[in-house]
Design an enzyme around this catalytic site. Structure first.
Site, short mmCIF file in Angstrom:
data_model
loop_
_atom_site.label_atom_id
_atom_site.label_comp_id
_atom_site.label_asym_id
_atom_site.label_seq_id
_atom_site.Cartn_x
_atom_site.Cartn_y
_atom_site.Cartn_z
N GLN A 184 38.70 25.50 64.00
CA GLN A 184 38.18 25.91 62.69
C GLN A 184 38.69 27.30 62.34
O GLN A 184 39.39 27.94 63.14
CB GLN A 184 36.65 25.92 62.70
CG GLN A 184 36.07 26.94 63.67
CD GLN A 184 34.54 27.00 63.64
OE1 GLN A 184 33.88 26.04 63.28
NE2 GLN A 184 33.99 28.13 64.03
N ASN A 222 44.23 33.23 69.68
CA ASN A 222 43.36 33.42 68.51
C ASN A 222 41.87 33.39 68.85
O ASN A 222 41.07 34.06 68.19
CB ASN A 222 43.68 32.35 67.46
CG ASN A 222 42.67 32.34 66.34
OD1 ASN A 222 42.67 33.21 65.46
ND2 ASN A 222 41.76 31.37 66.37
N TYR A 261 32.32 44.58 70.18
CA TYR A 261 33.39 43.78 69.56
C TYR A 261 34.61 44.68 69.32
O TYR A 261 35.74 44.32 69.65
CB TYR A 261 32.88 43.17 68.25
CG TYR A 261 33.91 42.37 67.49
CD1 TYR A 261 34.21 41.06 67.84
CD2 TYR A 261 34.62 42.93 66.42
CE1 TYR A 261 35.17 40.32 67.15
CE2 TYR A 261 35.58 42.20 65.73
CZ TYR A 261 35.85 40.90 66.10
OH TYR A 261 36.80 40.18 65.41
N LYS A 298 38.61 44.56 70.76
CA LYS A 298 39.79 44.50 69.90
C LYS A 298 40.71 45.71 70.14
O LYS A 298 41.93 45.59 70.02
CB LYS A 298 39.39 44.36 68.42
CG LYS A 298 38.68 43.03 68.12
CD LYS A 298 39.55 41.79 68.47
CE LYS A 298 38.90 40.48 68.11
NZ LYS A 298 39.71 39.30 68.46
N VAL A 305 37.15 38.03 56.85
CA VAL A 305 37.60 36.67 56.52
C VAL A 305 36.37 35.76 56.46
O VAL A 305 35.54 35.77 57.38
CB VAL A 305 38.59 36.14 57.60
CG1 VAL A 305 39.25 34.85 57.12
CG2 VAL A 305 39.64 37.20 57.95
N GLY A 306 36.27 34.98 55.40
CA GLY A 306 35.07 34.13 55.20
C GLY A 306 35.05 32.90 56.09
O GLY A 306 35.25 31.79 55.62
N1 LIG Z 1 36.47 36.29 60.62
C1 LIG Z 1 36.90 37.53 60.53
O1 LIG Z 1 36.53 38.24 59.58
C2 LIG Z 1 37.82 38.12 61.53
C3 LIG Z 1 38.17 37.46 62.69
N2 LIG Z 1 39.03 38.05 63.59
C4 LIG Z 1 39.42 37.38 64.82
O2 LIG Z 1 40.10 36.17 64.50
C5 LIG Z 1 39.85 35.19 65.52
C6 LIG Z 1 39.31 33.91 64.90
O3 LIG Z 1 38.11 34.21 64.19
P1 LIG Z 1 37.35 33.17 63.22
O4 LIG Z 1 38.23 32.06 62.86
O5 LIG Z 1 36.73 33.98 62.15
O6 LIG Z 1 36.19 32.67 64.21
P2 LIG Z 1 35.36 31.29 64.21
O7 LIG Z 1 34.13 31.57 64.96
O8 LIG Z 1 35.27 30.73 62.84
O9 LIG Z 1 36.31 30.31 65.07
C7 LIG Z 1 36.59 30.60 66.41
C8 LIG Z 1 37.06 29.36 67.14
O10 LIG Z 1 37.27 29.73 68.51
C9 LIG Z 1 36.63 28.78 69.35
N3 LIG Z 1 36.23 29.41 70.61
C10 LIG Z 1 35.17 30.24 70.83
N4 LIG Z 1 35.08 30.56 72.12
C11 LIG Z 1 36.13 29.95 72.75
C12 LIG Z 1 36.57 29.88 74.10
N5 LIG Z 1 35.90 30.51 75.07
N6 LIG Z 1 37.67 29.17 74.38
C13 LIG Z 1 38.33 28.50 73.39
N7 LIG Z 1 37.96 28.50 72.11
C14 LIG Z 1 36.86 29.21 71.79
C15 LIG Z 1 35.44 28.26 68.55
O11 LIG Z 1 35.00 26.99 69.02
C16 LIG Z 1 36.02 28.22 67.13
O12 LIG Z 1 36.63 27.00 66.85
C17 LIG Z 1 38.90 35.86 66.51
O13 LIG Z 1 39.63 36.39 67.59
C18 LIG Z 1 38.27 36.97 65.70
O14 LIG Z 1 37.80 38.01 66.50
C19 LIG Z 1 39.56 39.29 63.36
C20 LIG Z 1 39.25 39.97 62.24
C21 LIG Z 1 38.36 39.45 61.23
C1 LIG Z 2 35.03 40.03 62.47
C2 LIG Z 2 35.80 41.28 62.33
O1 LIG Z 2 36.75 41.49 63.05
C3 LIG Z 2 35.42 42.18 61.34
C4 LIG Z 2 35.69 43.58 61.54
O2 LIG Z 2 34.90 41.80 60.34
#
Ligand SMILES: NC(=O)C1=CN([C@@H]2O[C@H](COP(=O)(O)OP(=O)(O)OC[C@H]3O[C@@H](n4cnc5c(N)ncnc54)[C@H](O)[C@@H]3O)[C@@H](O)[C@H]2O)C=CC1
Ligand SMILES: CC(=O)C(C)=O
Length: 256
Positions: free
Chosen positions: A12, A86, A151, A155, A184-185
């Protein structure tokens, strides 16, 4: 022969966006997640659009899972040309309330997971004569945010690992870079919003998200596609002369 990309946490959110974009770019995709159902949905969506995709369940906190993931990808498609670390989790709390188990849990995914991914991908890429490793960082890897202390620490660690491994792996023609999104939403932000509203005494669901997005210069929250557009560049030969960088792609929140 098509190149192959592996994306962890691609059931996702941002990972799914990246996988879908890399499939459009012509890569074979290996979709990996701990959520089997969501992982299969991503695979089906990619197959429906006419590209090749394989699902491999793997928990990034397990070195064995990640070694097996790389082996299965290479056995199935013949190579691993791009590996996207990711998968990541969030944690929202004032630092004085952080428990030992919170620290262990988030570092196991966001830091250990990236180390295992770099190690396994690099061993495979060395045999092939090169490749590209791409890590998920964040604006929180450039600036510490209140309530996101541990967190942010994970990072910042990803940024350090990106810089160190880029220098160690350059002689093997492996580049290592990171993408640093803003707000990111995805479901991650739904969780962050809910926890911030609770911890900061905000009025209603959505208030924390609104507060964070109000300051974005480009005037809107980010989508997984905005991130994927940049990862597409990092996965392409156009980025061949770039390594060790953790690049902000946040619509204008943090300026370095
Ligand atoms: N959403 C945001 O605003 C931001 C997200 N990020 C980073 O981007 C990446 C993705 O974030 P999102 O898509 O927003 O998160 P999300 O929570 O929507 O999706 C994360 C996915 O990773 C999987 N996951 C979680 N733990 C896991 C594990 N131990 N092994 C394998 N898969 C696992 C989940 O099942 C899920 O499908 C993360 O590293 C997050 O820290 C960075 C900056 C902003
Ligand atoms: C989830 C994340 O990296 C922030 C700063 O929003």
């Amino acid at each position: 022969m098509s190149k192959t990309a592996v994306v962890t946490g691609s059931g996702q959110g941002i990972g799914k966006g990246i996988a879908t974009r890399l499939a459009k770019d012509g890569f074979n995709l290996v979709i990996s997640d701990i959520d089997k159902e969501k992982m299969e949905e991503t695979v089906q969506a990619i197959k429906d659009s006419g590209s090749e995709a394989l699902a491999v369940e793997a928990n990034v906190t397990s070195r064995q899972d990640i070694n097996d993931l790389v082996k299965k990808a290479a056995d199935h498609f013949g190579s691993v040309d791009v590996f996207v670390n990711n998968a990541g989790i969030d944690h929202v709390a004032p630092l004085l309330k952080v428990e030992e188990e919170d620290i262990e849990k988030i570092f196991a995914v966001n830091v250990n997971g990236v180390i295992f991914g770099i190690q396994a991908a690099a061993e495979q890429m060395k045999k092939q004569g090169g490749g590209k490793i791409i890590n998920a960082c964040s604006i929180a890897g450039h600036k510490g945010f209140p309530m996101l202390g541990i967190y942010s620490a994970t990072k910042f660690a990803v940024k350090g690992l990106t810089q160190a491994s880029a220098q160690e792996l350059a002689p093997d023609k492996i580049t290592v870079n990171a993408y640093c999104p803003g707000v990111v939403g995805t479901s991650m932000w739904e969780r962050i919003d809910a926890r911030m509203v609770e911890e900061m005494g905000l009025e209603k669901p959505g208030d924390a998200f609104e507060k964070f997005t109000a300051g974005i210069a480009l005037g809107r929250p980010q989508t997984p596609e905005d991130v994927a557009n940049f990862v597409s560049y990092l996965a392409s030969p156009d980025s061949d002369y770039m390594t060790g960088q953790a690049v902000l792609i946040d619509g204008g929140i943090v300026y370095n």
